[in-house]
Design a protein around this motif. Structure first.
Motif, PDB file in Angstrom:
ATOM      1  N   PRO A 186      -9.390   2.869   4.799  1.00 58.31           N
ATOM      2  CA  PRO A 186      -9.914   1.784   3.958  1.00 58.31           C
ATOM      3  C   PRO A 186     -10.146   2.182   2.507  1.00 58.31           C
ATOM      4  O   PRO A 186     -10.227   1.319   1.632  1.00 58.31           O
ATOM      5  CB  PRO A 186     -11.235   1.415   4.651  1.00 58.31           C
ATOM      6  CG  PRO A 186     -11.610   2.632   5.435  1.00 58.31           C
ATOM      7  CD  PRO A 186     -10.323   3.242   5.873  1.00 58.31           C
ATOM      8  N   SER A 200       0.811  -1.222   0.000  1.00 62.37           N
ATOM      9  CA  SER A 200       0.000   0.000   0.000  1.00 62.37           C
ATOM     10  C   SER A 200       0.840   1.266   0.000  1.00 62.37           C
ATOM     11  O   SER A 200       0.293   2.374  -0.082  1.00 62.37           O
ATOM     12  CB  SER A 200      -0.927   0.009   1.214  1.00 62.37           C
ATOM     13  OG  SER A 200      -0.179  -0.104   2.414  1.00 62.37           O
ATOM     14  N   LYS A 236      -1.464  -0.401  -3.528  1.00 61.02           N
ATOM     15  CA  LYS A 236      -2.697  -1.178  -3.434  1.00 61.02           C
ATOM     16  C   LYS A 236      -2.576  -2.159  -2.276  1.00 61.02           C
ATOM     17  O   LYS A 236      -1.475  -2.574  -1.918  1.00 61.02           O
ATOM     18  CB  LYS A 236      -2.966  -1.942  -4.730  1.00 61.02           C
ATOM     19  CG  LYS A 236      -3.270  -1.060  -5.935  1.00 61.02           C
ATOM     20  CD  LYS A 236      -3.619  -1.914  -7.143  1.00 61.02           C
ATOM     21  CE  LYS A 236      -3.975  -1.035  -8.338  1.00 61.02           C
ATOM     22  NZ  LYS A 236      -4.346  -1.853  -9.532  1.00 61.02           N
ATOM     23  N   PHE A 237      -3.707  -2.507  -1.712  1.00 63.49           N
ATOM     24  CA  PHE A 237      -3.691  -3.443  -0.587  1.00 63.49           C
ATOM     25  C   PHE A 237      -3.464  -4.869  -1.071  1.00 63.49           C
ATOM     26  O   PHE A 237      -4.002  -5.288  -2.103  1.00 63.49           O
ATOM     27  CB  PHE A 237      -5.005  -3.374   0.190  1.00 63.49           C
ATOM     28  CG  PHE A 237      -5.177  -2.115   0.999  1.00 63.49           C
ATOM     29  CD1 PHE A 237      -4.245  -1.764   1.961  1.00 63.49           C
ATOM     30  CD2 PHE A 237      -6.265  -1.289   0.806  1.00 63.49           C
ATOM     31  CE1 PHE A 237      -4.397  -0.614   2.719  1.00 63.49           C
ATOM     32  CE2 PHE A 237      -6.428  -0.132   1.550  1.00 63.49           C
ATOM     33  CZ  PHE A 237      -5.496   0.202   2.504  1.00 63.49           C
ATOM     34  N   TRP A 276      -5.025  -0.339   6.663  1.00 65.72           N
ATOM     35  CA  TRP A 276      -6.369  -0.446   6.076  1.00 65.72           C
ATOM     36  C   TRP A 276      -7.439   0.100   7.022  1.00 65.72           C
ATOM     37  O   TRP A 276      -8.345   0.815   6.582  1.00 65.72           O
ATOM     38  CB  TRP A 276      -6.678  -1.905   5.732  1.00 65.72           C
ATOM     39  CG  TRP A 276      -8.103  -2.099   5.304  1.00 65.72           C
ATOM     40  CD1 TRP A 276      -8.648  -1.815   4.080  1.00 65.72           C
ATOM     41  CD2 TRP A 276      -9.183  -2.573   6.118  1.00 65.72           C
ATOM     42  NE1 TRP A 276     -10.003  -2.084   4.083  1.00 65.72           N
ATOM     43  CE2 TRP A 276     -10.354  -2.554   5.321  1.00 65.72           C
ATOM     44  CE3 TRP A 276      -9.264  -3.008   7.433  1.00 65.72           C
ATOM     45  CZ2 TRP A 276     -11.597  -2.960   5.810  1.00 65.72           C
ATOM     46  CZ3 TRP A 276     -10.500  -3.415   7.920  1.00 65.72           C
ATOM     47  CH2 TRP A 276     -11.648  -3.389   7.118  1.00 65.72           C
ATOM     48  N   THR A 277      -7.382  -0.226   8.310  1.00 65.54           N
ATOM     49  CA  THR A 277      -8.409   0.278   9.234  1.00 65.54           C
ATOM     50  C   THR A 277      -8.394   1.800   9.299  1.00 65.54           C
ATOM     51  O   THR A 277      -9.439   2.424   9.464  1.00 65.54           O
ATOM     52  CB  THR A 277      -8.202  -0.285  10.664  1.00 65.54           C
ATOM     53  OG1 THR A 277      -6.966   0.188  11.202  1.00 65.54           O
ATOM     54  CG2 THR A 277      -8.236  -1.798  10.667  1.00 65.54           C
ATOM     55  N   LEU A 337      -3.661  -8.550   4.393  1.00 64.82           N
ATOM     56  CA  LEU A 337      -4.637  -7.938   5.289  1.00 64.82           C
ATOM     57  C   LEU A 337      -5.379  -9.002   6.102  1.00 64.82           C
ATOM     58  O   LEU A 337      -5.663  -8.798   7.281  1.00 64.82           O
ATOM     59  CB  LEU A 337      -5.632  -7.101   4.493  1.00 64.82           C
ATOM     60  CG  LEU A 337      -5.085  -5.875   3.756  1.00 64.82           C
ATOM     61  CD1 LEU A 337      -6.219  -5.092   3.121  1.00 64.82           C
ATOM     62  CD2 LEU A 337      -4.287  -4.975   4.701  1.00 64.82           C
ATOM     63  N   GLU A 391      -7.079   2.817  -1.805  1.00 61.66           N
ATOM     64  CA  GLU A 391      -6.994   2.435  -3.216  1.00 61.66           C
ATOM     65  C   GLU A 391      -7.879   3.332  -4.083  1.00 61.66           C
ATOM     66  O   GLU A 391      -7.460   3.795  -5.150  1.00 61.66           O
ATOM     67  CB  GLU A 391      -7.407   0.980  -3.398  1.00 61.66           C
ATOM     68  CG  GLU A 391      -6.413  -0.022  -2.864  1.00 61.66           C
ATOM     69  CD  GLU A 391      -6.830  -1.455  -3.136  1.00 61.66           C
ATOM     70  OE1 GLU A 391      -5.977  -2.346  -3.045  1.00 61.66           O
ATOM     71  OE2 GLU A 391      -8.026  -1.681  -3.435  1.00 61.66           O
ATOM     72  N   LYS A 451      -4.614  -8.223  -0.200  1.00 65.35           N
ATOM     73  CA  LYS A 451      -5.710  -8.761   0.611  1.00 65.35           C
ATOM     74  C   LYS A 451      -5.289  -9.974   1.423  1.00 65.35           C
ATOM     75  O   LYS A 451      -5.777 -10.171   2.555  1.00 65.35           O
ATOM     76  CB  LYS A 451      -6.908  -9.086  -0.280  1.00 65.35           C
ATOM     77  CG  LYS A 451      -7.593  -7.846  -0.847  1.00 65.35           C
ATOM     78  CD  LYS A 451      -8.866  -8.193  -1.584  1.00 65.35           C
ATOM     79  CE  LYS A 451      -9.556  -6.919  -2.073  1.00 65.35           C
ATOM     80  NZ  LYS A 451     -10.815  -7.219  -2.794  1.00 65.35           N
ATOM     81  N   GLN A 484     -14.227  -6.094   2.552  1.00 62.53           N
ATOM     82  CA  GLN A 484     -13.218  -5.440   1.712  1.00 62.53           C
ATOM     83  C   GLN A 484     -11.898  -6.204   1.729  1.00 62.53           C
ATOM     84  O   GLN A 484     -11.044  -5.999   0.861  1.00 62.53           O
ATOM     85  CB  GLN A 484     -12.996  -4.011   2.186  1.00 62.53           C
ATOM     86  CG  GLN A 484     -14.214  -3.116   2.103  1.00 62.53           C
ATOM     87  CD  GLN A 484     -13.945  -1.727   2.659  1.00 62.53           C
ATOM     88  OE1 GLN A 484     -12.860  -1.188   2.540  1.00 62.53           O
ATOM     89  NE2 GLN A 484     -14.952  -1.145   3.292  1.00 62.53           N
ATOM     90  N   LEU A 485     -11.716  -7.072   2.718  1.00 65.31           N
ATOM     91  CA  LEU A 485     -10.488  -7.856   2.815  1.00 65.31           C
ATOM     92  C   LEU A 485     -10.576  -9.150   2.019  1.00 65.31           C
ATOM     93  O   LEU A 485      -9.602  -9.907   1.957  1.00 65.31           O
ATOM     94  CB  LEU A 485     -10.194  -8.202   4.281  1.00 65.31           C
ATOM     95  CG  LEU A 485      -9.416  -7.171   5.110  1.00 65.31           C
ATOM     96  CD1 LEU A 485     -10.126  -5.837   5.138  1.00 65.31           C
ATOM     97  CD2 LEU A 485      -9.181  -7.684   6.522  1.00 65.31           C
TER      98      LEU A 485
END
Length: 278
Positions: free
Chosen positions: A242, A52, A58-59, A238-239, A64, A245, A61, A91-92
């Protein structure tokens, strides 16, 4: 007369401010502050590369999900995620049934519909992550008089964000002999733990990640202390953000449009005013 008084008052405050600044600078030069253990032994966070990071980040997943697993099995015993709802975990990459199962594994505050009395019940997808302690008094009693902070925005609330979290989790160590020799009064007290990445070098939180294999990842990734710390740091990015992206995806087209509009506006300006003399 009023104008003269105003000028004199303004002049007085200007002179007072200049004197204070000059006096403070003089004292700082002639009487420098005594060195402190925090100043000499506090370390900047380690470098941390995450998917990220950067303007095109980008995450990951899979990472995550591993980070969430570390939070769930280790961190949730003391730290809350009050701004995150269970349904957000979709979202994960979790599906609806998985989200419902995760939510049901937590006990959240509720009310008995028959009596109206407070109780607890299994969580629903629409619920937010519950607090691990009823109140700050209970939190302090269980954590050496310290209240564990909420982690929802931790990587936004701390300088260097995820790198700070990663460094803190992997930075526990014994106090250096040099520190104790130079600052004998800085010995870590009872119930505290030395960590050079924390501002005052001593944490009430015991090392949460202590051994390889403490968490068994579902995707087979080897769960070293470093890997678990990295994954939970990514999860906390992410938290805290979120929509990272989406912000990246939207930001670049907007910048390109603004650049195009700037060039177009400049050409229009030159075309309209080309025959005018300055």
């Amino acid at each position: 007369m009023i104008r003269i008084l105003s000028i004199l008052v303004g002049l007085f405050f200007t002179v007072a401010l200049a004197w204070s600044f000059g006096n403070g600078a003089y004292q700082a030069i002639t009487e420098p502050a005594a060195p402190t253990a925090e100043h000499e032994f506090h370390k900047h966070p380690k470098e941390l590369e995450l998917a990220s990071n950067g303007a095109f980040g980008k995450f990951d997943k899979a990472q995550l999900q591993r980070g969430f697993q570390v939070y769930k099995e280790v961190c949730s015993a003391c730290h809350s995620l009050r701004l995150v709802a269970f349904r957000d975990l979709k979202q994960l990459g979790y599906n609806d049934d998985e989200v419902k199962a995760i939510a049901a594994g937590f006990q959240v505050p509720g009310l008995d519909p028959a009596t109206g009395e407070a109780n607890t019940r299994p969580g629903l997808a629409t619920d937010y992550f519950p607090k691990p302690f009823a109140n700050d008094i209970a939190a302090r009693a269980a954590n050496n008089n310290a209240v564990p902070p909420d982690l929802s925005l931790m990587t936004k609330a701390r300088h260097d964000g995820a790198a700070y979290v990663y460094s803190l989790l992997t930075g526990y160590q014994n106090q250096p002999a040099e520190l104790l020799k130079k600052f004998p009064d800085s010995k870590t007290g009872p119930g505290l733990h030395y960590n050079p990445y924390f501002a005052n070098l001593n944490l009430a939180m015991a090392p949460p990640l202590t051994a390889e294999g403490q968490v068994t990842f579902g995707d087979g990734t080897k769960s070293t202390v470093s890997q678990m710390a990295k994954d939970v740091s990514a999860f906390l990015v992410w938290t805290a953000e979120p929509k990272l992206e989406k912000r990246h995806q939207t930001g670049w087209p907007v910048l390109l449009f603004l650049l195009f509009a700037t060039v177009l506006g400049n050409l229009a300006y030159r075309n309209v005013w080309r025959n005018e003399k300055h």
